[in-house]
Every structure is written in structure tokens, then in C-alpha cells.
Design an enzyme around this catalytic site. Structure first.
Site, mmCIF file in Angstrom:
data_model
loop_
_atom_site.group_PDB
_atom_site.id
_atom_site.type_symbol
_atom_site.label_atom_id
_atom_site.label_comp_id
_atom_site.label_asym_id
_atom_site.label_seq_id
_atom_site.Cartn_x
_atom_site.Cartn_y
_atom_site.Cartn_z
ATOM 1 N N HIS A 43 -0.383 0.222 -3.985
ATOM 2 C CA HIS A 43 0.118 0.098 -2.615
ATOM 3 C C HIS A 43 -0.776 0.799 -1.597
ATOM 4 O O HIS A 43 -0.723 0.475 -0.394
ATOM 5 C CB HIS A 43 1.540 0.665 -2.533
ATOM 6 C CG HIS A 43 2.371 0.092 -1.421
ATOM 7 N ND1 HIS A 43 1.842 -0.405 -0.253
ATOM 8 C CD2 HIS A 43 3.719 -0.065 -1.300
ATOM 9 C CE1 HIS A 43 2.807 -0.827 0.540
ATOM 10 N NE2 HIS A 43 3.953 -0.644 -0.072
ATOM 11 N N ASP A 67 -0.038 -21.295 -1.574
ATOM 12 C CA ASP A 67 -0.137 -22.566 -2.299
ATOM 13 C C ASP A 67 -1.478 -22.637 -3.026
ATOM 14 O O ASP A 67 -2.528 -22.787 -2.414
ATOM 15 C CB ASP A 67 0.010 -23.714 -1.300
ATOM 16 C CG ASP A 67 -0.106 -25.086 -1.953
ATOM 17 O OD1 ASP A 67 -0.265 -25.162 -3.189
ATOM 18 O OD2 ASP A 67 -0.051 -26.085 -1.215
#
Length: 448
Positions: free
Chosen positions: A169, A386
Site C-alpha cells: 500500500h 478490461d
């Protein structure tokens, strides 16, 4: 913390994994040390966060293997995002920096004997056998000198696949990792380079010289034992709740008597859940409770503080502070005003003050006892990523919690079996408190 509960659907399946491998940039990249910002390297972000994306079968992609397509695209994407292929080092004053050494990202190829349909009507945490969908490679779970990104692509029996990953992170926030994933997806679909060029510029969120704390930061208050005793219970369980459009509107209508001004969906849902959660925990009336509003500062200044393409952490989490008694005994409007106030504190000056505080106070962790964090990831675009097989059916957090701290919930955009758009919110709670939490929500809403 006690182990989370098993998946409610009792789904059992086998996963066959190949040996994990390191994927390096496809071309030589600069060998250099790159400093993280003083927002990136605070103690509260020094953990790895698991995320997951589900994709269905697509007839037009017949003959194409998502594992090979994504692995090849990953090596090409790392030419542009080469710091992800490096390793963190720690310098004087606990300052973190990336050794851009091309060591690579861990990549795992796998197959599972399960279909997407077997995961249930709503894809939501906790996911069955998640440790099989994102293998914990020995020695990979630390922060310093460990891989910054671990990816597993698992083919499914139905022709779909799961893209699971674990991110250090300190490198990126939600918006930053979505930017990287979109770059990876664009290249997987045939692009030569990302449509948005990555920008490092971490010095933009580093401390001033000399550093000076100009705001009040109750999120970093010091306590003798920075751990919440509720997490020492043995029966901690993990469960998600789906809030569809009708329920979200019903929650927002609860606040119409308290404030004539506009109340956002986030504000209404958060105030409602914070109060229900606090009541369910049955805390002493004088016990201090805190709500942390994780809030990006992107788009909050003119001209923008951060350039397009910046993929580092760019958020703060101002705290709303009260007592359990006041929160539970007052109206919902009381909780709403606290949420609104915390949300409004996230300014560019506030984030600069946090960066300065990190240097002055040794990069402290946030305060944990009595705390609940909310990170709204529903508009970041995880489901829009995608790789060529269409948009994700689910995209976002794989669990509640953040590293060793379970008291974090994420708002994840999701669709139910009726194709209604809503949000999934995962929680870790003691089992008895979870039951009271459900009862409290039903009682306030007057519906199951």
C-alpha cells in the site's frame, strides 16, 4: 486476530498452481533509488492489501489464454511502471525508497475446478478458499525487501477467470492501482503504451522545509496501548452486506428531518452504519469512538496539486471523535454532522500538514481503539478494468480490514442477481456484535 468465518455457501474447490515466477520489465529500465512521499511511507500504510477481479467467459476471446495475455502485458506495462518491479529499502528516519532493480513482480498461474455461478448470486467478500485464489508465496508478505506486487490469474471451468493481486500500500492508493491496472489492460488489448503516462513526483507530497503542523490531527493521537480489545475475542467473523438502490434511498430518507441541505449517499450510509455498528458493540457510554473518513485530495485545488498520471497515495483520513454514549443516544443527525465535518477537513493544507507531522513525529500509526474507517472505492473504476474479456463482474477489495487492523470497511460497487446496482460493504466484527448489528439495521430501517 481470530480467523474469519468460513464462506457461507460452503463452496469447496481445488486449485492447481504452477510455480510462482518473477516477471520483470520487457526492456531495460532506469536503475535508481526513488523516494516515496511522506504520505506514502507512514506506518499506517505499511502493509499489503489484497484485491480481486472476476471475469466471465467471452466467446470472441476463444483460443486466447488470459494467463498468457496478462503475463505478457505485465512485462510490457512494467517498462512504464518500473518501480513496481523494484524493492523497498528503508533509510535514515525510517524513510522509504524504491530500489528500482528490475527484480520483478511475482506472477502465479492457476486453474480451479469451479464456475463463476458457484460463487453465488452476489460476488462479495469473504470469497471461498481465497488463500488458494491468491497464494501466499513464502517470504513475500513483508514490506521491506519484498515484492511490491503479487498477481495470480486463475482460469475457471466456465471459461472465465479470476485476477487476484496483493499490493504494497505504500506504493499506491485505490486510484493509483486502478490507473496501473488500466494501463496493463490497455496493453493486454493491443496498445503499445498506456493512454495516461505514469507520473512519480512523490516530492509533491513530502514534508516542507522546515516541517510545520498546521492542522489538528486527532487521527494520530497517542495512546498507551494502540490496540482495540474487541479484536482479542475468539469469534471474530467476516461478513458483507449488499445495499441496493431501494435500501440506499431508504437510508438517505432517514436523514431528511435532520438537515435541509443535500445529504450524499456516502454521508447517509456512513452515518447510519457507524451508529448501528457502535450500538452493536455495546461499548461503555464514556468510551471514545472515532470515525475516519478516507478522503482523496485529488481535484480539491485549482490548479491541481497533483498532475494527471500521479499514482502515489494522495489521501488523508480526518477523524470524527465522540463517545459511544453520545453517538448512540443522539439522533442520526448527530452522526451525520460528525461525518460531514470529518469529510470537509480533507484539504490540500491538511495533507501537507500530515506529511509534516510524519517527519516531526516519526511516521506514527493512526489510533486504533474505538476506530472505524470507511474507504469509498465504488467510483474508482475497478470494475471497468478490461483485459479483453469485458468489464469485471466484481472488482475491488477482497476482505475488510487493512493489514493487521480489522476495523476498516470498503464501499465496493456491485450488482446483485436482479442486476440492480448497489454497494457491498464488508465488516469484521465479533460474532455476537454482528448479530446485534443486523438486528439494529433491520430495526432502524423497518425491513430485513
Amino acid at each position: 486476530m481470530a480467523s474469519p468465518s468460513a464462506f457461507s455457501g460452503d463452496v469447496v474447490f481445488a486449485v492447481r498452481r504452477r510455480q510462482p515466477e518473477l516477471v520483470a520489465p520487457a526492456k531495460p529500465t532506469p536503475r535508481e533509488l526513488k523516494l516515496l512521499s511522506d504520505i506514502d511511507d507512514q506506518q499506517g500504510l505499511r502493509f499489503q492489501i489484497p484485491m480481486i477481479q472476476f471475469y466471465g467467459h467471452k466467446a470472441s476471446m476463444k483460443g486466447k489464454d488470459p494467463v498468457q495475455v496478462i503475463k505478457k502485458a505485465l512485462s510490457q506495462a512494467l517498462v512504464f511502471y518500473y518501480p513496481f518491479a523494484g524493492r523497498l529499502r528503508e533509510g535514515p528516519g525510517r524513510k522509504l525508497m524504491v530500489d528500482c532493480n528490475e527484480e520483478g513482480v511475482i506472477f502465479i498461474e492457476a486453474d480451479a475446478d469451479i464456475t463463476l455461478q458457484q460463487f453465488g448470486d452476489i460476488l462479495q467478500p469473504p470469497f471461498p478458499s481465497f488463500d488458494e485464489l491468491l497464494y501466499k508465496v513464502p517470504g513475500s508478505e513483508g514490506v521491506i525487501n519484498c515484492p511490491l506486487l503479487i498477481i495470480q490469474v486463475t482460469r475457471l471451468k466456465c471459461g472465465g477467470f479470476i485476477f487476484a493481486y496483493r499490493l504494497n500500500h505504500t506504493m499506491s492508493d485505490g486510484a493509483g492501482i486502478v490507473q496501473f491496472l488500466n494501463a496493463l489492460a490497455e496493453i493486454a488489448r493491443g496498445a503499445c503504451e498506456p493512454s495516461i503516462a505514469p507520473v512519480w513526483r512523490r516530492e509533491l507530497l513530502s514534508a516542507r522545509d522546515p516541517p510545520r503542523i498546521t492542522c489538528t490531527h486527532r487521527e494520530y493521537e497517542q495512546v498507551p496501548n494502540n490496540y482495540d480489545p474487541i479484536w482479542t475475542q475468539q469469534s471474530i467473523t467476516h461478513q458483507s452486506f449488499f445495499f441496493g438502490p431501494k435500501k440506499l434511498e431508504a437510508i438517505r430518507q432517514l436523514f431528511s428531518p435532520y438537515n435541509s441541505q443535500y445529504v450524499s449517499r456516502f454521508e447517509a450510509l456512513t452515518a447510519f452504519l457507524w451508529r448501528c455498528r457502535t450500538k452493536a458493540l455495546q461499548l461503555e457510554p464514556n468510551e471514545v469512538v472515532r470515525f475516519f473518513c478516507i478522503n482523496s485530495i485529488k481535484g480539491k485545488s485549482n490548479p491541481p496539486l497533483l498532475p494527471l498520471g500521479y499514482y502515489g497515495n494522495s489521501f488523508v483520513y480526518p477523524a470524527a471523535v465522540t463517545t459511544a454514549g453520545k453517538l448512540c443516544e443522539n439522533s442520526l443527525g448527530f452522526a451525520l454532522e460528525l461525518v460531514k465535518k470529518a469529510k470537509a477537513e480533507a484539504t490540500t493544507e491538511y495533507i501537507q500538514s500530515v506529511a509534516d507531522l510524519m517527519v516531526i513525529k516519526g511516521r506514527p500509526c493512526f489510533i486504533m481503539p474505538g476506530s472505524w474507517f470507511v474507504s469509498d472505492t465504488s467510483r474508482l473504476g475497478f470494475r471497468d478494468v478490461d483485459f479483453g474479456w469485458g468489464k469485471a463482474l466484481y472488482g475491488g477489495s477482497a476482505t475488510a480490514g487493512a493489514g493487521p487492523f480489522p476495523g476498516v470497511s470498503y464501499y465496493v460497487a456491485c450488482e446483485n442477481a436482479k442486476q440492480e446496482e448497489g454497494m457491498v460493504v464488508p465488516f469484521y466484527l465479533p460474532l455476537n456484535a454482528l448479530k446485534r448489528f443486523v438486528q439494529e439495521m433491520e430495526q432502524v430501517l423497518g425491513q430485513p
